[in-house]
Motif scaffolding. Structure first.
Motif, PDB file in Angstrom:
ATOM      1  N   VAL A  47      41.825  46.933  35.679  1.00  0.00           N
ATOM      2  CA  VAL A  47      42.228  48.327  35.542  1.00  0.00           C
ATOM      3  C   VAL A  47      42.686  48.781  36.915  1.00  0.00           C
ATOM      4  N   LYS A  48      43.902  49.305  36.984  1.00  0.00           N
ATOM      5  CA  LYS A  48      44.397  49.791  38.275  1.00  0.00           C
ATOM      6  C   LYS A  48      44.100  51.275  38.400  1.00  0.00           C
ATOM      7  N   ASN A  49      43.518  51.637  39.534  1.00  0.00           N
ATOM      8  CA  ASN A  49      43.157  53.015  39.823  1.00  0.00           C
ATOM      9  C   ASN A  49      43.801  53.369  41.155  1.00  0.00           C
ATOM     10  N   LYS A  50      44.936  54.018  41.099  1.00  0.00           N
ATOM     11  CA  LYS A  50      45.757  54.316  42.281  1.00  0.00           C
ATOM     12  C   LYS A  50      46.102  52.988  42.962  1.00  0.00           C
ATOM     13  N   ASN A  51      45.679  52.790  44.192  1.00  0.00           N
ATOM     14  CA  ASN A  51      45.990  51.551  44.917  1.00  0.00           C
ATOM     15  C   ASN A  51      44.870  50.528  44.847  1.00  0.00           C
ATOM     16  N   LYS A  52      43.896  50.744  43.966  1.00  0.00           N
ATOM     17  CA  LYS A  52      42.725  49.877  43.901  1.00  0.00           C
ATOM     18  C   LYS A  52      42.619  49.231  42.519  1.00  0.00           C
ATOM     19  N   ALA A  53      42.292  47.958  42.507  1.00  0.00           N
ATOM     20  CA  ALA A  53      42.080  47.254  41.245  1.00  0.00           C
ATOM     21  C   ALA A  53      40.586  47.208  40.942  1.00  0.00           C
ATOM     22  N   ILE A  54      40.252  47.463  39.695  1.00  0.00           N
ATOM     23  CA  ILE A  54      38.877  47.361  39.224  1.00  0.00           C
ATOM     24  C   ILE A  54      38.838  46.192  38.248  1.00  0.00           C
ATOM     25  N   PHE A  55      37.955  45.235  38.490  1.00  0.00           N
ATOM     26  CA  PHE A  55      37.823  44.055  37.641  1.00  0.00           C
ATOM     27  C   PHE A  55      36.706  44.328  36.638  1.00  0.00           C
ATOM     28  N   VAL A  56      37.009  44.127  35.359  1.00  0.00           N
ATOM     29  CA  VAL A  56      36.080  44.463  34.289  1.00  0.00           C
ATOM     30  C   VAL A  56      35.699  43.192  33.536  1.00  0.00           C
ATOM     31  N   PHE A  57      34.394  43.014  33.355  1.00  0.00           N
ATOM     32  CA  PHE A  57      33.857  41.840  32.674  1.00  0.00           C
ATOM     33  C   PHE A  57      32.907  42.292  31.576  1.00  0.00           C
ATOM     34  N   GLU A  58      32.780  41.474  30.543  1.00  0.00           N
ATOM     35  CA  GLU A  58      31.775  41.711  29.505  1.00  0.00           C
ATOM     36  C   GLU A  58      30.409  41.405  30.112  1.00  0.00           C
ATOM     37  N   GLU A  59      29.497  42.361  30.026  1.00  0.00           N
ATOM     38  CA  GLU A  59      28.169  42.145  30.616  1.00  0.00           C
ATOM     39  C   GLU A  59      27.321  41.282  29.686  1.00  0.00           C
ATOM     40  N   THR A  60      26.926  40.130  30.192  1.00  0.00           N
ATOM     41  CA  THR A  60      26.088  39.187  29.447  1.00  0.00           C
ATOM     42  C   THR A  60      24.988  38.694  30.389  1.00  0.00           C
ATOM     43  N   PRO A  61      23.966  38.055  29.849  1.00  0.00           N
ATOM     44  CA  PRO A  61      22.938  37.473  30.730  1.00  0.00           C
ATOM     45  C   PRO A  61      23.542  36.442  31.699  1.00  0.00           C
ATOM     46  N   GLU A  62      24.516  35.665  31.233  1.00  0.00           N
ATOM     47  CA  GLU A  62      25.160  34.679  32.120  1.00  0.00           C
ATOM     48  C   GLU A  62      25.881  35.370  33.268  1.00  0.00           C
ATOM     49  N   LEU A  63      26.603  36.448  32.971  1.00  0.00           N
ATOM     50  CA  LEU A  63      27.316  37.171  34.019  1.00  0.00           C
ATOM     51  C   LEU A  63      26.317  37.758  35.017  1.00  0.00           C
ATOM     52  N   THR A  64      25.239  38.342  34.532  1.00  0.00           N
ATOM     53  CA  THR A  64      24.218  38.912  35.413  1.00  0.00           C
ATOM     54  C   THR A  64      23.647  37.848  36.338  1.00  0.00           C
ATOM     55  N   SER A  65      23.399  36.675  35.800  1.00  0.00           N
ATOM     56  CA  SER A  65      22.885  35.565  36.608  1.00  0.00           C
ATOM     57  C   SER A  65      23.889  35.146  37.666  1.00  0.00           C
ATOM     58  N   LEU A  66      25.164  35.048  37.286  1.00  0.00           N
ATOM     59  CA  LEU A  66      26.216  34.674  38.249  1.00  0.00           C
ATOM     60  C   LEU A  66      26.325  35.706  39.368  1.00  0.00           C
ATOM     61  N   VAL A  67      26.295  36.993  39.019  1.00  0.00           N
ATOM     62  CA  VAL A  67      26.379  38.054  40.033  1.00  0.00           C
ATOM     63  C   VAL A  67      25.178  37.971  40.974  1.00  0.00           C
ATOM     64  N   ASN A  68      23.990  37.811  40.422  1.00  0.00           N
ATOM     65  CA  ASN A  68      22.796  37.698  41.268  1.00  0.00           C
ATOM     66  C   ASN A  68      22.891  36.498  42.199  1.00  0.00           C
ATOM     67  N   ASN A  69      23.348  35.366  41.683  1.00  0.00           N
ATOM     68  CA  ASN A  69      23.501  34.175  42.529  1.00  0.00           C
ATOM     69  C   ASN A  69      24.527  34.407  43.634  1.00  0.00           C
ATOM     70  N   TYR A  70      25.621  35.068  43.304  1.00  0.00           N
ATOM     71  CA  TYR A  70      26.657  35.376  44.296  1.00  0.00           C
ATOM     72  C   TYR A  70      26.099  36.271  45.404  1.00  0.00           C
ATOM     73  N   LEU A  71      25.396  37.312  45.002  1.00  0.00           N
ATOM     74  CA  LEU A  71      24.909  38.288  45.972  1.00  0.00           C
ATOM     75  C   LEU A  71      23.754  37.777  46.827  1.00  0.00           C
ATOM     76  N   THR A  72      23.075  36.727  46.375  1.00  0.00           N
ATOM     77  CA  THR A  72      21.967  36.165  47.150  1.00  0.00           C
ATOM     78  C   THR A  72      22.333  34.842  47.827  1.00  0.00           C
ATOM     79  N   ASP A  73      23.617  34.534  47.858  1.00  0.00           N
ATOM     80  CA  ASP A  73      24.125  33.306  48.486  1.00  0.00           C
ATOM     81  C   ASP A  73      23.599  32.037  47.830  1.00  0.00           C
TER      82      ASP A  73
END
Length: 72
Positions: free
Chosen positions: A27-53
Motif C-alpha cells: 500500500v503506497k502512502n504518499k512517498n512511503k510503502a507499507i508492506f501488508v501480510f496475513e497475520e499467522t503464527p508462522e509470520l509472528t514467529s518469523l518477525v520475532n526471529n528477525y527482530l531478535t537476530d
C-alpha cells in the motif's frame, strides 16, 4: 488496516518475510510503502526471529526479494 493483517514499512523485514514465502501486498502512502501480510503464527514467529537476530534465510532469495519490493 484490516484485522489479521501485519503491516510494516521496514523494507528489509518485508523482504525477509517475502523471501520466507509470506504473501505480501503493498500500500503506497504518499512517498512511503507499507508492506501488508496475513497475520499467522508462522509470520509472528518469523518477525520475532528477525527482530531478535535469530532469523536465517537464503541470501539470494533475500536479495531478490529486496529488488522485487523496490519495483513496487
Amino acid at each position: 488496516m484490516e484485522e489479521n493483517k501485519y503491516t510494516t514499512s521496514d523494507l528489509y523485514l518485508g523482504a525477509f518475510l517475502k523471501s520466507n514465502g509470506q504473501k505480501m501486498s503493498v500500500v503506497k502512502n504518499k512517498n512511503k510503502a507499507i508492506f501488508v501480510f496475513e497475520e499467522t503464527p508462522e509470520l509472528t514467529s518469523l518477525v520475532n526471529n528477525y527482530l531478535t537476530d535469530d532469523a536465517l534465510c537464503n541470501p539470494l532469495s533475500f536479495a531478490n526479494a529486496i529488488k522485487n519490493i523496490k519495483t513496487h
